[in-house]
Structure formats: structure tokens, C-alpha cells
Design a protein around this motif. Structure first.
Motif, PDB file in Angstrom:
ATOM      1  N   VAL A 228      24.019   4.321 -28.843  1.00 32.86           N
ATOM      2  CA  VAL A 228      25.252   4.299 -28.835  1.00 32.86           C
ATOM      3  C   VAL A 228      26.385   5.339 -29.388  1.00 32.86           C
ATOM      4  O   VAL A 228      26.768   5.604 -30.110  1.00 32.86           O
ATOM      5  CB  VAL A 228      25.639   2.357 -29.334  1.00 32.86           C
ATOM      6  CG1 VAL A 228      26.722   2.384 -29.208  1.00 32.86           C
ATOM      7  CG2 VAL A 228      24.204   1.482 -29.002  1.00 32.86           C
ATOM      8  N   ASP A 229      27.223   5.108 -28.359  1.00 34.33           N
ATOM      9  CA  ASP A 229      28.518   6.466 -28.411  1.00 34.33           C
ATOM     10  C   ASP A 229      29.916   6.725 -27.525  1.00 34.33           C
ATOM     11  O   ASP A 229      30.583   6.415 -26.609  1.00 34.33           O
ATOM     12  CB  ASP A 229      27.976   7.464 -27.886  1.00 34.33           C
ATOM     13  CG  ASP A 229      28.588   9.421 -28.109  1.00 34.33           C
ATOM     14  OD1 ASP A 229      29.750   8.813 -29.052  1.00 34.33           O
ATOM     15  OD2 ASP A 229      28.700  10.263 -27.647  1.00 34.33           O
ATOM     16  N   PRO A 230      30.423   5.561 -28.800  1.00 35.78           N
ATOM     17  CA  PRO A 230      32.453   5.333 -28.543  1.00 35.78           C
ATOM     18  C   PRO A 230      32.525   6.160 -27.978  1.00 35.78           C
ATOM     19  O   PRO A 230      33.849   5.518 -27.170  1.00 35.78           O
ATOM     20  CB  PRO A 230      32.433   4.059 -28.963  1.00 35.78           C
ATOM     21  CG  PRO A 230      31.557   3.326 -30.852  1.00 35.78           C
ATOM     22  CD  PRO A 230      30.559   4.416 -29.954  1.00 35.78           C
ATOM     23  N   LYS A 231      32.648   6.860 -28.291  1.00 33.15           N
ATOM     24  CA  LYS A 231      33.907   8.194 -28.280  1.00 33.15           C
ATOM     25  C   LYS A 231      32.856   9.428 -27.189  1.00 33.15           C
ATOM     26  O   LYS A 231      33.864  10.272 -26.811  1.00 33.15           O
ATOM     27  CB  LYS A 231      33.354   8.854 -30.178  1.00 33.15           C
ATOM     28  CG  LYS A 231      34.179   8.377 -30.723  1.00 33.15           C
ATOM     29  CD  LYS A 231      33.728   9.542 -31.836  1.00 33.15           C
ATOM     30  CE  LYS A 231      34.559  11.096 -31.585  1.00 33.15           C
ATOM     31  NZ  LYS A 231      34.347  11.671 -32.754  1.00 33.15           N
ATOM     32  N   LYS A 232      32.035   8.677 -26.549  1.00 29.63           N
ATOM     33  CA  LYS A 232      31.854   9.194 -24.868  1.00 29.63           C
ATOM     34  C   LYS A 232      31.657  10.588 -24.941  1.00 29.63           C
ATOM     35  O   LYS A 232      30.982  11.529 -24.160  1.00 29.63           O
ATOM     36  CB  LYS A 232      33.166   8.795 -23.897  1.00 29.63           C
ATOM     37  CG  LYS A 232      33.355   7.527 -24.505  1.00 29.63           C
ATOM     38  CD  LYS A 232      33.880   7.093 -23.015  1.00 29.63           C
ATOM     39  CE  LYS A 232      34.479   5.955 -23.000  1.00 29.63           C
ATOM     40  NZ  LYS A 232      35.573   5.120 -21.396  1.00 29.63           N
ATOM     41  N   GLU A 234      30.238  12.249 -28.503  1.00 25.31           N
ATOM     42  CA  GLU A 234      29.032  12.564 -29.368  1.00 25.31           C
ATOM     43  C   GLU A 234      27.872  13.199 -28.805  1.00 25.31           C
ATOM     44  O   GLU A 234      27.119  14.074 -28.909  1.00 25.31           O
ATOM     45  CB  GLU A 234      29.180  11.867 -30.212  1.00 25.31           C
ATOM     46  CG  GLU A 234      30.467  11.903 -31.156  1.00 25.31           C
ATOM     47  CD  GLU A 234      30.716  12.778 -32.292  1.00 25.31           C
ATOM     48  OE1 GLU A 234      29.647  13.943 -32.321  1.00 25.31           O
ATOM     49  OE2 GLU A 234      31.691  13.265 -33.219  1.00 25.31           O
ATOM     50  N   SER A 236      26.805  12.598 -25.508  1.00 22.43           N
ATOM     51  CA  SER A 236      26.601  13.314 -24.040  1.00 22.43           C
ATOM     52  C   SER A 236      25.798  13.766 -23.469  1.00 22.43           C
ATOM     53  O   SER A 236      24.768  13.715 -22.640  1.00 22.43           O
ATOM     54  CB  SER A 236      27.763  13.511 -23.505  1.00 22.43           C
ATOM     55  OG  SER A 236      28.772  14.998 -24.032  1.00 22.43           O
ATOM     56  N   SER A 239      21.928  13.358 -22.415  1.00 22.28           N
ATOM     57  CA  SER A 239      21.250  12.595 -21.456  1.00 22.28           C
ATOM     58  C   SER A 239      20.537  12.794 -20.779  1.00 22.28           C
ATOM     59  O   SER A 239      19.606  12.421 -20.135  1.00 22.28           O
ATOM     60  CB  SER A 239      22.727  12.541 -20.417  1.00 22.28           C
ATOM     61  OG  SER A 239      23.698  11.999 -20.877  1.00 22.28           O
ATOM     62  N   GLU A 256      25.004   3.925 -17.622  1.00 21.89           N
ATOM     63  CA  GLU A 256      24.708   5.526 -18.417  1.00 21.89           C
ATOM     64  C   GLU A 256      23.312   4.991 -19.197  1.00 21.89           C
ATOM     65  O   GLU A 256      23.315   4.121 -19.725  1.00 21.89           O
ATOM     66  CB  GLU A 256      26.235   5.787 -18.559  1.00 21.89           C
ATOM     67  CG  GLU A 256      27.302   6.207 -17.705  1.00 21.89           C
ATOM     68  CD  GLU A 256      26.910   8.217 -17.620  1.00 21.89           C
ATOM     69  OE1 GLU A 256      25.633   8.871 -18.274  1.00 21.89           O
ATOM     70  OE2 GLU A 256      26.776   8.141 -16.081  1.00 21.89           O
ATOM     71  N   ILE A 258      23.090   7.039 -22.537  1.00 22.59           N
ATOM     72  CA  ILE A 258      23.813   6.383 -23.195  1.00 22.59           C
ATOM     73  C   ILE A 258      25.048   4.876 -23.383  1.00 22.59           C
ATOM     74  O   ILE A 258      25.770   5.293 -23.024  1.00 22.59           O
ATOM     75  CB  ILE A 258      24.781   8.101 -23.996  1.00 22.59           C
ATOM     76  CG1 ILE A 258      23.982   9.510 -23.923  1.00 22.59           C
ATOM     77  CG2 ILE A 258      25.173   7.935 -24.964  1.00 22.59           C
ATOM     78  CD1 ILE A 258      22.498   9.562 -24.432  1.00 22.59           C
ATOM     79  N   THR A 260      28.454   3.622 -23.766  1.00 22.24           N
ATOM     80  CA  THR A 260      29.584   4.139 -24.440  1.00 22.24           C
ATOM     81  C   THR A 260      30.921   2.422 -24.362  1.00 22.24           C
ATOM     82  O   THR A 260      31.627   2.810 -24.861  1.00 22.24           O
ATOM     83  CB  THR A 260      30.565   4.718 -23.308  1.00 22.24           C
ATOM     84  OG1 THR A 260      30.075   4.877 -22.426  1.00 22.24           O
ATOM     85  CG2 THR A 260      29.534   6.209 -23.611  1.00 22.24           C
ATOM     86  N   ASP A 261      30.606   1.497 -23.314  1.00 24.60           N
ATOM     87  CA  ASP A 261      31.095   1.140 -23.276  1.00 24.60           C
ATOM     88  C   ASP A 261      30.845  -0.889 -24.197  1.00 24.60           C
ATOM     89  O   ASP A 261      29.202  -1.283 -24.276  1.00 24.60           O
ATOM     90  CB  ASP A 261      30.670  -0.454 -22.077  1.00 24.60           C
ATOM     91  CG  ASP A 261      31.414  -1.497 -21.841  1.00 24.60           C
ATOM     92  OD1 ASP A 261      32.613  -1.895 -22.784  1.00 24.60           O
ATOM     93  OD2 ASP A 261      31.074  -1.798 -20.590  1.00 24.60           O
TER      94      ASP A 261
END
Length: 299
Positions: A228-232, A234, A236, A239, A256, A258, A260-261
């Protein structure tokens, strides 16, 4: 009536047939232990050539002048506050030097701990750490950052004998100690882990070290990651490993890998909780206390 009569035939009426139930021990002896890596036996572990090699990764660089100057400043600062010490010795690490002092009898440790800012001022250091007392020793430790810190690379840690021969279930190679030894922990012994710190303190480096350690040690059949990567930005870079290591909620395979939402995190967490409850049922039925015991029994 052409319908044949029902005839009961017991297994004992059939000659020359011997039935023998194969027990789990017999099957194990016949087939050998189950190998989970057979599910993807063509998989190759990543090569260490992917990691950058630095030139200065030998023994820590010892600056005798810096070491002696810092030792004198520590002694003089303590003396200014009427604290006498019997001895002081230094242990040089890659980025920090540990000064161990033995105070004279009757000196309270709390007095030395209270002088942390004064010692830091005299050393003109960014920050120091006082360990009072040192575990298992009759000394007080003062950690001081080196003026020229040495690079500790991931390649030097993962290429070490300690990492290659470890028997940890989920080994994490986090760096090197003050004595220049590889520092490792077992994630299975610390299932609830929080990485926290101020900006620039190395949280991302720590997380990448954790993930990299696992990728270099575990087979895709033994490990699945939910990221889980809210900053999109870190995670990526991970993938490309979606087909091997990244787990996704059923029905969301087109999304996706990872997450991000933030709104989709709830669904993922609920899915993980359902999976966890299912695994607890498996452990209960197998009479195992943890995953390691269960996996061993399953094999």
C-alpha cells in the motif's frame, strides 16, 4: 423379471486381494517431503550483480587524530562538571564511533546522562547517544557520528556469509553494527513492526532493505506481499514482480498491483483478515501454534 437380483459381496469374498492403508509416514518415505518450490521450479533468485558495489567497503577508516580529539573533549567536558573517569576506549564503526568510559566509584550514571547536550556541544556533533550502562558491561557508552562516514551497501550485507547461511524464517538484513558485523533480525519473531521517524531519517531505505532481503531469500511459492503506497512513488519500483510476489484481492487483478487508492485499502484489509481467519482454522485443525510448525508438518 429380467432385473438381476441385488447381491451383497464383501471384500473378503474376492480372492487374492490385499488392502493396505498408506499412512502419512509411508507416503513420506515413498514420495519424500513436499517441496513448495516445485510449483515454480524454473524461477531463478535475483543475482547480487543487480546491486551497486562501492570501493570503500573494507574495514572502517580509523582517523586517529579525530578519535583522540573526541576522547579528550569527552574527558574534559566531564571533568568540568566534577566527573572523573578511570578509562576511556573507542570502537570505530562504519558511521559511528563508540566511546566506552568507566567512571570512578561513587559517580551516579544519571549525572553523565544529563550532560548529553554539553558533550554534544563540545564535540560539535550533529547528535550523540549515551548508553548508560552498556548491556553486559561495566561501562557507559557514548556514540559519536564519524566526520567521514563509510558507505554500508546492501550488496556487502547480502553477500555476507551470515546472510547466506542464516536459518531465519524471514531474514531481514538491516545494516552493520558498530563492530562492523552484519546485523540481522527474523521478521517472524516480530510480526507487528512499525517503522517511524522524521523526514530524511532513512525510513524508505529501511523499508527497501526489508523488502530486498526477503526477495533475495524467499521463493515466490513461500512469500506474497501486499503493498500500500498512498504517496505513489515509494513502492512503484516493485511493479515488475507482480506475477511472482504481489498478492491481489480476487476480482481486482486488472488494477495496479501497488495499492495507491486509500479507498481500496479497506477491501484489501478485509480480505487479509478473512485469509488470516482461514489460516487460524488450518493451524487449529493441524494442532500447530504458528506458521513455521504448520509448514513443516505440511511438507
Amino acid at each position: 423379471d429380467d432385473t438381476p437380483e441385488n447381491v451383497d459381496i464383501s471384500i473378503t469374498d474376492v480372492p487374492n486381494i490385499e488392502l493396505q492403508e498408506e499412512t502419512s509416514e509411508m507416503l513420506l518415505e515413498k514420495l519424500g517431503p513436499y517441496d513448495p518450490r516445485k510449483d515454480l521450479e524454473q524461477y531463478k533468485f535475483p543475482s547480487l550483480n543487480l546491486l551497486k558495489i562501492y570501493d570503500n567497503e573494507t574495514a572502517p577508516l580509523i582517523d586517529k587524530n579525530e578519535q583522540q580529539t573526541n576522547a579528550n573533549r569527552i574527558v574534559n567536558t566531564l571533568r568540568n562538571f566534577d566527573i572523573e573517569i578511570e578509562s576511556i576506549k573507542a570502537t570505530v564503526g562504519p558511521s559511528v564511533t563508540l566511546y566506552e568510559i568507566v567512571p570512578k566509584a561513587g559517580i551516579k550514571i544519571a549525572r553523565i546522562q544529563g550532560l548529553e547536550n554539553d558533550i554534544m556541544l563540545s564535540l560539535a556533533a550533529i547528535g550523540i547517544r549515551i548508553i548508560a550502562p552498556m548491556p553486559g558491561k561495566g561501562t557507559i557508552g557514548i556514540e559519536v557520528p564519524n566526520a567521514k562516514p563509510q558507505m554500508v551497501s546492501m550488496e556487502s550485507i547480502l553477500n555476507s556469509r551470515k546472510f547466506k547461511e542464516t536459518d531465519f524464517e524471514l531474514p531481514l538484513a538491516l545494516g552493520k553494527t558498530i563492530t562492523n558485523e552484519v546485523y540481522m533480525v527474523d521478521l517472524s519473531k516480530m510480526p507487528h513492526l512499525l517503522v517511524a521517524g522524521a523526514t530524511g531519517m532513512g525510513k524508505s531505505v529501511g523499508l527497501n532493505a526489508i523488502i530486498t532481503s526477503l526477495l533475495y531469500k524467499k521463493h515466490p511459492a513461500e512469500l506474497k506481499l501486499v503493498m500500500v503506497d498512498p504517496k505513489k512513488v515509494e513502492f512503484s519500483i516493485y511493479s515488475p514482480i507482480i506475477n511472482h510476489f504481489l498478492a491481489q484481492v480476487e476480482g481486482n487483478e486488472g488494477d495496479e498491483p501497488i495499492i495507491t487508492d486509500v479507498n481500496k485499502v479497506i477491501q484489501t484489509l478485509k480480505s487479509l483478515c478473512a485469509e488470516m481467519d482461514s489460516r487460524y482454522d488450518l493451524l487449529k485443525n493441524a494442532r500447530c501454534r504458528n506458521v513455521k510448525e504448520y509448514n513443516q508438518m505440511f511438507k
